[in-house]
Design a protein around this motif. Structure first.
Motif, PDB file in Angstrom:
ATOM      1  N   MET A   1      -8.059   1.706  72.940  1.00 11.94           N
ATOM      2  CA  MET A   1      -8.401   2.929  72.247  1.00 11.94           C
ATOM      3  C   MET A   1      -9.823   3.342  72.606  1.00 11.94           C
ATOM      4  N   GLU A   2     -10.031   4.662  72.707  1.00 13.26           N
ATOM      5  CA  GLU A   2     -11.361   5.189  72.975  1.00 13.26           C
ATOM      6  C   GLU A   2     -12.270   4.933  71.779  1.00 13.26           C
ATOM      7  N   GLN A   3     -13.569   4.930  72.046  1.00 10.85           N
ATOM      8  CA  GLN A   3     -14.556   4.716  71.001  1.00 10.85           C
ATOM      9  C   GLN A   3     -14.625   5.938  70.090  1.00 10.85           C
ATOM     10  N   PHE A   4     -14.527   5.730  68.787  1.00 12.96           N
ATOM     11  CA  PHE A   4     -14.636   6.814  67.811  1.00 12.96           C
ATOM     12  C   PHE A   4     -16.114   7.116  67.587  1.00 12.96           C
ATOM     13  N   ASP A   5     -16.500   8.385  67.717  1.00 12.04           N
ATOM     14  CA  ASP A   5     -17.885   8.801  67.511  1.00 12.04           C
ATOM     15  C   ASP A   5     -18.020   9.331  66.086  1.00 12.04           C
ATOM     16  N   LEU A   8     -19.392  13.164  65.649  1.00  7.87           N
ATOM     17  CA  LEU A   8     -18.698  14.377  66.094  1.00  7.87           C
ATOM     18  C   LEU A   8     -17.935  15.021  64.945  1.00  7.87           C
ATOM     19  N   PRO A   9     -17.740  16.347  64.991  1.00  5.71           N
ATOM     20  CA  PRO A   9     -16.901  17.007  63.989  1.00  5.71           C
ATOM     21  C   PRO A   9     -15.493  16.416  64.009  1.00  5.71           C
ATOM     22  N   ALA A  10     -14.851  16.403  62.841  1.00  2.00           N
ATOM     23  CA  ALA A  10     -13.512  15.818  62.738  1.00  2.00           C
ATOM     24  C   ALA A  10     -12.664  16.596  61.737  1.00  2.00           C
ATOM     25  N   GLU A  11     -11.355  16.496  61.921  1.00  4.49           N
ATOM     26  CA  GLU A  11     -10.389  17.145  61.042  1.00  4.49           C
ATOM     27  C   GLU A  11      -9.503  16.085  60.410  1.00  4.49           C
ATOM     28  N   VAL A  12      -9.182  16.295  59.138  1.00  4.99           N
ATOM     29  CA  VAL A  12      -8.306  15.389  58.404  1.00  4.99           C
ATOM     30  C   VAL A  12      -7.017  16.135  58.077  1.00  4.99           C
ATOM     31  N   PHE A  30     -14.628  18.494  58.800  1.00  7.41           N
ATOM     32  CA  PHE A  30     -15.906  17.899  58.433  1.00  7.41           C
ATOM     33  C   PHE A  30     -16.871  17.984  59.602  1.00  7.41           C
ATOM     34  N   THR A  31     -18.156  18.043  59.295  1.00 10.21           N
ATOM     35  CA  THR A  31     -19.160  18.143  60.352  1.00 10.21           C
ATOM     36  C   THR A  31     -19.334  16.828  61.099  1.00 10.21           C
ATOM     37  N   THR A  32     -18.944  15.718  60.474  1.00  8.98           N
ATOM     38  CA  THR A  32     -18.999  14.417  61.163  1.00  8.98           C
ATOM     39  C   THR A  32     -17.735  13.610  60.890  1.00  8.98           C
ATOM     40  N   GLY A  33     -17.431  12.737  61.830  1.00  5.18           N
ATOM     41  CA  GLY A  33     -16.302  11.823  61.657  1.00  5.18           C
ATOM     42  C   GLY A  33     -16.523  10.870  60.493  1.00  5.18           C
ATOM     43  N   ALA A  34     -17.772  10.489  60.258  1.00  3.30           N
ATOM     44  CA  ALA A  34     -18.079   9.589  59.144  1.00  3.30           C
ATOM     45  C   ALA A  34     -17.701  10.246  57.814  1.00  3.30           C
ATOM     46  N   GLU A  35     -18.001  11.539  57.664  1.00  2.00           N
ATOM     47  CA  GLU A  35     -17.628  12.246  56.439  1.00  2.00           C
ATOM     48  C   GLU A  35     -16.113  12.359  56.302  1.00  2.00           C
ATOM     49  N   ALA A  36     -15.427  12.556  57.419  1.00  2.00           N
ATOM     50  CA  ALA A  36     -13.965  12.627  57.398  1.00  2.00           C
ATOM     51  C   ALA A  36     -13.368  11.288  56.959  1.00  2.00           C
ATOM     52  N   GLU A  55      -8.512  13.628  63.470  1.00  2.00           N
ATOM     53  CA  GLU A  55      -8.689  14.000  64.872  1.00  2.00           C
ATOM     54  C   GLU A  55     -10.150  14.353  65.109  1.00  2.00           C
ATOM     55  N   ALA A  56     -10.710  13.796  66.183  1.00  2.00           N
ATOM     56  CA  ALA A  56     -12.088  14.095  66.573  1.00  2.00           C
ATOM     57  C   ALA A  56     -12.183  13.971  68.089  1.00  2.00           C
ATOM     58  N   ASP A  57     -12.624  15.026  68.743  1.00  2.00           N
ATOM     59  CA  ASP A  57     -12.833  15.006  70.189  1.00  2.00           C
ATOM     60  C   ASP A  57     -11.625  14.453  70.948  1.00  2.00           C
ATOM     61  N   ASP A  58     -10.456  14.986  70.668  1.00  2.00           N
ATOM     62  CA  ASP A  58      -9.203  14.589  71.321  1.00  2.00           C
ATOM     63  C   ASP A  58      -8.778  13.149  71.041  1.00  2.00           C
ATOM     64  N   ILE A  59      -9.374  12.523  70.043  1.00  2.00           N
ATOM     65  CA  ILE A  59      -8.956  11.187  69.602  1.00  2.00           C
ATOM     66  C   ILE A  59      -8.253  11.357  68.269  1.00  2.00           C
TER      67      ILE A  59
END
Length: 79
Positions: A1-5, A8-12, A30-36, A55-59
């Motif tokens: 699996m690719e590294q999750f950043d 980066l912005p993310a969608e739930v 969300f503005t960040t993956g951590a917030e998502a 989903e974040a940056d095609d991951i």
């Protein structure tokens, strides 16, 4: 699996749980993956997690990976 950043912005996307099919689909951006990740674990009913994808940056990550990332030492926000 690719590294999750976490930065980066993310969608739930959260679907209905297997116990309550009448719950509506939830979509949040969300503005960040951590917030998502925080929302997926802390901001919704626990029964929804199994039907949640981030989903974040095609991951795309599922409930098991959401839980693993949230519990990891690399998670940047306070729990």
């Amino acid at each position: 699996m690719e590294q999750f950043d976490f930065n980066l912005p993310a969608e739930v996307f959260s679907g209905a749980s297997s116990r309550n099919k009448r719950l509506a689909m939830v979509y949040r951006r969300f503005t960040t993956g951590a917030e998502a990740l925080r929302f997926a674990i802390e901001g919704q009913a626990a029964e929804r997690l199994r039907a949640t994808i981030i989903e974040a940056d095609d991951i795309r990550i599922d409930a098991d990976e959401i839980s693993r990332l949230y519990a990891s030492d690399d998670y940047p926000l306070e729990r």
